[in-house]
Scaffold this active site. Structure first.
Site, PDB file in Angstrom:
ATOM      1  N   ILE A  15       4.976   0.181  -4.940  1.00  0.00           N
ATOM      2  CA  ILE A  15       6.198   0.988  -4.859  1.00  0.00           C
ATOM      3  C   ILE A  15       6.709   1.430  -6.227  1.00  0.00           C
ATOM      4  CG2 ILE A  15       6.972   0.012  -2.663  1.00  0.00           C
ATOM      5  CD1 ILE A  15       8.811  -1.823  -4.275  1.00  0.00           C
ATOM      6  N   LYS A  39       2.992 -10.032 -16.981  1.00  0.00           N
ATOM      7  CA  LYS A  39       2.650 -10.024 -15.557  1.00  0.00           C
ATOM      8  C   LYS A  39       1.674 -11.183 -15.376  1.00  0.00           C
ATOM      9  CE  LYS A  39       1.103  -7.173 -11.675  1.00  0.00           C
ATOM     10  NZ  LYS A  39       2.353  -6.956 -10.951  1.00  0.00           N
ATOM     11  N   GLY A 126       3.210  -7.834  -5.886  1.00  0.00           N
ATOM     12  CA  GLY A 126       3.473  -7.452  -4.503  1.00  0.00           C
ATOM     13  C   GLY A 126       4.954  -7.425  -4.181  1.00  0.00           C
TER      14      GLY A 126
END
Length: 224
Positions: A15, A39, A126
């Site tokens: 997204i 990350k 996610g």
């Protein structure tokens, strides 16, 4: 300035979470504020020597920090990388590997403790409730760290409900929500600003709109 850690969570997958994280990183750096962006857990990542690595989330975050794509920098940003574009637990299983939440949380806590000034951004993987290990979700990871969150939403059809569900989940679990960032989804039926306005009426936190190829708003960076 005291160090601060912020978790970048997603209301869903694919997204624009990395887009927002990179834009926020660039804006903080442009404002002269020290920032380190990580990350720790990533799937769908080709090997470093693969030409496709340059399009990975890890590579995009290193580029936002003006760091070269060397092995040390990649390992320092994303120590757990899996090749398959699946949830990390499934991607790890395909490689005969596993990940324990305690190891992930412990590594992140060490990075937080080692940040002496500025801001540490930790991008999740996610959606908020996506599995990260066989027994834990992204929410479990975030709660264990005990840091505030910025929630990233898309502007696709259904994004309003997904974002507000994630906001409510964070509220129920007493996770401080600094802001919601609506990342413009390609081909969405409504303008991203319209989606952001609808989310803002119910989110209980400031909501910002990030259109593609536009910089992160200063007002969002000011909250971090």
């Amino acid at each position: 300035m005291p160090a601060r850690a912020v978790f970048i969570a997603g209301a869903g997958t694919e997204i624009g979470k990395t887009y927002v994280t990179a834009a926020l990183t660039r804006r903080l750096r442009a404002l002269g504020r020290p920032v380190r962006t990580l990350k720790p857990l990533a799937s769908g990542v080709p090997p470093l020597g693969d030409p496709g690595f340059a399009e990975s989330d890890t590579a995009r975050l290193l580029d936002a920090q003006d760091l070269a794509l060397g092995e040390a920098a990649v390992e320092a940003c994303s120590p757990w990388r899996f090749s398959a574009p699946l949830s990390p637990d499934q991607a790890a299983a395909l490689e005969g590997r596993s990940l324990d939440l305690a190891d992930l949380v412990g590594w992140c806590r060490a990075q937080i403790a080692g940040t002496r000034e500025g801001t540490l951004l930790i991008e999740g993987v996610g959606g908020l409730m996506s599995p990260v290990t066989e027994t834990a979700t992204g929410l479990d990871w975030l709660r264990a760290l005990g840091v505030p969150a910025v929630l990233v939403s898309g502007s696709y059809l259904g994004a309003i409900s997904h974002a507000l569900t994630a906001c409510e989940t964070l509220r129920l679990h007493a996770v401080p929500l600094l802001a919601v960032a609506v990342s413009e989804s390609e081909g969405a039926p409504a303008p991203a600003s319209t989606v952001a306005g609808a989310i803002a009426r119910h989110a209980g936190a400031p909501v910002f709109c990030l259109r593609r190829d536009e910089p992160c708003p200063d007002s969002l960076a000011d909250l971090i």
